[in-house]
Design a protein around this motif. Structure first.
Motif, PDB file in Angstrom:
ATOM      1  N   GLU A  33      32.783   0.134   6.988  1.00  0.00           N
ATOM      2  CA  GLU A  33      32.219  -1.118   6.544  1.00  0.00           C
ATOM      3  C   GLU A  33      31.289  -1.275   5.337  1.00  0.00           C
ATOM      4  N   SER A  34      30.390  -0.198   5.289  1.00  0.00           N
ATOM      5  CA  SER A  34      29.634   0.001   3.999  1.00  0.00           C
ATOM      6  C   SER A  34      30.573   0.199   2.675  1.00  0.00           C
ATOM      7  N   ALA A  35      31.556   0.761   2.720  1.00  0.00           N
ATOM      8  CA  ALA A  35      32.604   0.776   1.386  1.00  0.00           C
ATOM      9  C   ALA A  35      33.138  -0.470   1.500  1.00  0.00           C
ATOM     10  N   LEU A  36      33.440  -1.218   2.440  1.00  0.00           N
ATOM     11  CA  LEU A  36      34.031  -2.352   2.087  1.00  0.00           C
ATOM     12  C   LEU A  36      32.984  -3.335   1.469  1.00  0.00           C
ATOM     13  N   GLN A  37      31.666  -3.306   1.905  1.00  0.00           N
ATOM     14  CA  GLN A  37      30.842  -4.414   1.188  1.00  0.00           C
ATOM     15  C   GLN A  37      30.596  -3.953  -0.294  1.00  0.00           C
ATOM     16  N   ASN A  38      30.691  -2.487  -0.533  1.00  0.00           N
ATOM     17  CA  ASN A  38      30.490  -1.997  -2.066  1.00  0.00           C
ATOM     18  C   ASN A  38      31.462  -2.377  -2.601  1.00  0.00           C
ATOM     19  N   ALA A  39      32.945  -2.274  -2.191  1.00  0.00           N
ATOM     20  CA  ALA A  39      34.182  -2.676  -3.087  1.00  0.00           C
ATOM     21  C   ALA A  39      33.957  -4.417  -3.093  1.00  0.00           C
ATOM     22  N   ALA A  66      32.132   6.439  16.111  1.00  0.00           N
ATOM     23  CA  ALA A  66      31.709   5.140  15.800  1.00  0.00           C
ATOM     24  C   ALA A  66      31.215   5.030  14.638  1.00  0.00           C
ATOM     25  N   GLN A  67      30.804   6.216  14.013  1.00  0.00           N
ATOM     26  CA  GLN A  67      29.861   6.164  12.714  1.00  0.00           C
ATOM     27  C   GLN A  67      30.828   5.810  11.683  1.00  0.00           C
ATOM     28  N   MET A  68      32.029   6.323  11.678  1.00  0.00           N
ATOM     29  CA  MET A  68      32.940   5.970  10.769  1.00  0.00           C
ATOM     30  C   MET A  68      33.349   4.517  10.593  1.00  0.00           C
ATOM     31  N   ALA A  79      39.051  -6.326  12.363  1.00  0.00           N
ATOM     32  CA  ALA A  79      39.058  -6.200  13.824  1.00  0.00           C
ATOM     33  C   ALA A  79      38.823  -4.402  13.769  1.00  0.00           C
ATOM     34  N   LYS A  80      37.952  -4.247  14.732  1.00  0.00           N
ATOM     35  CA  LYS A  80      37.719  -2.424  14.573  1.00  0.00           C
ATOM     36  C   LYS A  80      37.505  -2.259  16.139  1.00  0.00           C
ATOM     37  N   GLU A  81      37.804  -1.030  16.214  1.00  0.00           N
ATOM     38  CA  GLU A  81      37.632  -0.156  17.539  1.00  0.00           C
ATOM     39  C   GLU A  81      37.078   1.010  17.244  1.00  0.00           C
ATOM     40  N   GLY A  82      35.972   1.613  17.984  1.00  0.00           N
ATOM     41  CA  GLY A  82      35.294   2.749  17.457  1.00  0.00           C
ATOM     42  C   GLY A  82      34.881   3.358  18.991  1.00  0.00           C
TER      43      GLY A  82
END
Length: 259
Positions: free
Chosen positions: A210-216, A203-205, A242-245
């Motif tokens: 999401e953090s990488a996408l926001q930084n991008a 789930a941490q992944m 959509a995400k599943e963790g």
């Protein structure tokens, strides 16, 4: 609890009381890793066979469902049911819609089904949109479906990006690092109405992705943190993210397959 009873023989517990104290076994969910476009009467699943040191420090913990499946022989019956995923992990209705897929570990499973479907559509002459698959794992030997994914990459069904966190002789890299490197291309796809899917066994992944996408988004659009968060939430509400963790914590039981 059984380990404690065996270790401390002075503890006396009636068998029926022991059974009452055990937590109910829950269904174990696996993603279908195949497409009905290839075979509507057969499904594939990706299973991580759980065999880890027991938390008690004594012996080995073996996952109930995964080991049952691993030890089953061809032709044996398995109790299961199929449930539609509530996360929205399904291909767009329009095959021309560009997509981005991010998976780690057995989280690669649903994307194998995606690519099988895309390959079947292409054989029928359907025009496909751009597709990128980011796969993270420890090493090449730990990369499930690697040969299939590389085959689809060569056939232009998808552009494959692999990240190995523990590859020998290579620097450690995770999928979120690749996303940040490809920020411009990712933003171009999403700005054109593309969709992004994230699936993994940690789930941490998904939070790091999401953090990488926001930084991008902030880098490409020169936006602030608040605007980047609002953008990601907008993708979610529009059904374009959509995400599943999940985190493996409890014993497994009967097999359930998530479609």
């Amino acid at each position: 609890m059984l380990d404690l009873l065996e270790k401390y023989e002075a503890c006396q517990l009636p068998f029926e009381r022991f059974i009452e104290l055990l937590p109910p076994l829950q269904p174990r969910y696996y993603f279908i890793s195949s497409s009905p476009q290839v075979n509507p009467r057969q499904v594939g699943i990706a299973v991580d066979v759980v065999q880890d040191p027991a938390w008690s420090g004594r012996g080995e913990y073996r996952g109930t469902a995964s080991n049952h499946l691993a030890e089953s022989r061809p032709g044996e019956e398995v109790l299961l049911f199929i449930r539609t995923s509530e996360a929205g992990l399904r291909l767009p209705e329009n095959p021309a819609t560009p997509i981005i897929m991010v998976g780690t570990g057995t989280g690669a499973a649903p994307f194998r089904g995606f690519l099988q479907a895309r390959a079947a559509f292409r054989e029928k002459g359907v025009v496909l949109g751009e597709a990128h698959l980011y796969i993270g794992c420890r090493s090449e030997s730990d990369s499930i479906y690697r040969e299939e994914f590389e085959h689809y990459d060569r056939k232009d069904v998808v552009t494959l990006h692999q990240a190995f966190s523990r590859a020998e002789g290579k620097s450690s890299i995770h999928v979120q690092h690749l996303l940040e490197r490809h920020a411009s291309n990712l933003m171009d796809i999403l700005d054109r109405g593309g969709r992004i899917y994230v699936c993994g066994d940690d789930a941490q992944m998904s939070l790091e992705v999401e953090s990488a996408l926001q930084n991008a988004y902030r880098t490409v659009h020169r936006a602030g943190e608040r605007e980047a968060k609002a953008w990601l939430e907008r993708l979610r509400t529009e059904g374009r993210y959509a995400k599943e963790g999940w985190v493996r914590m409890y014993p497994e039981n009967s097999v359930a397959i998530v479609k």
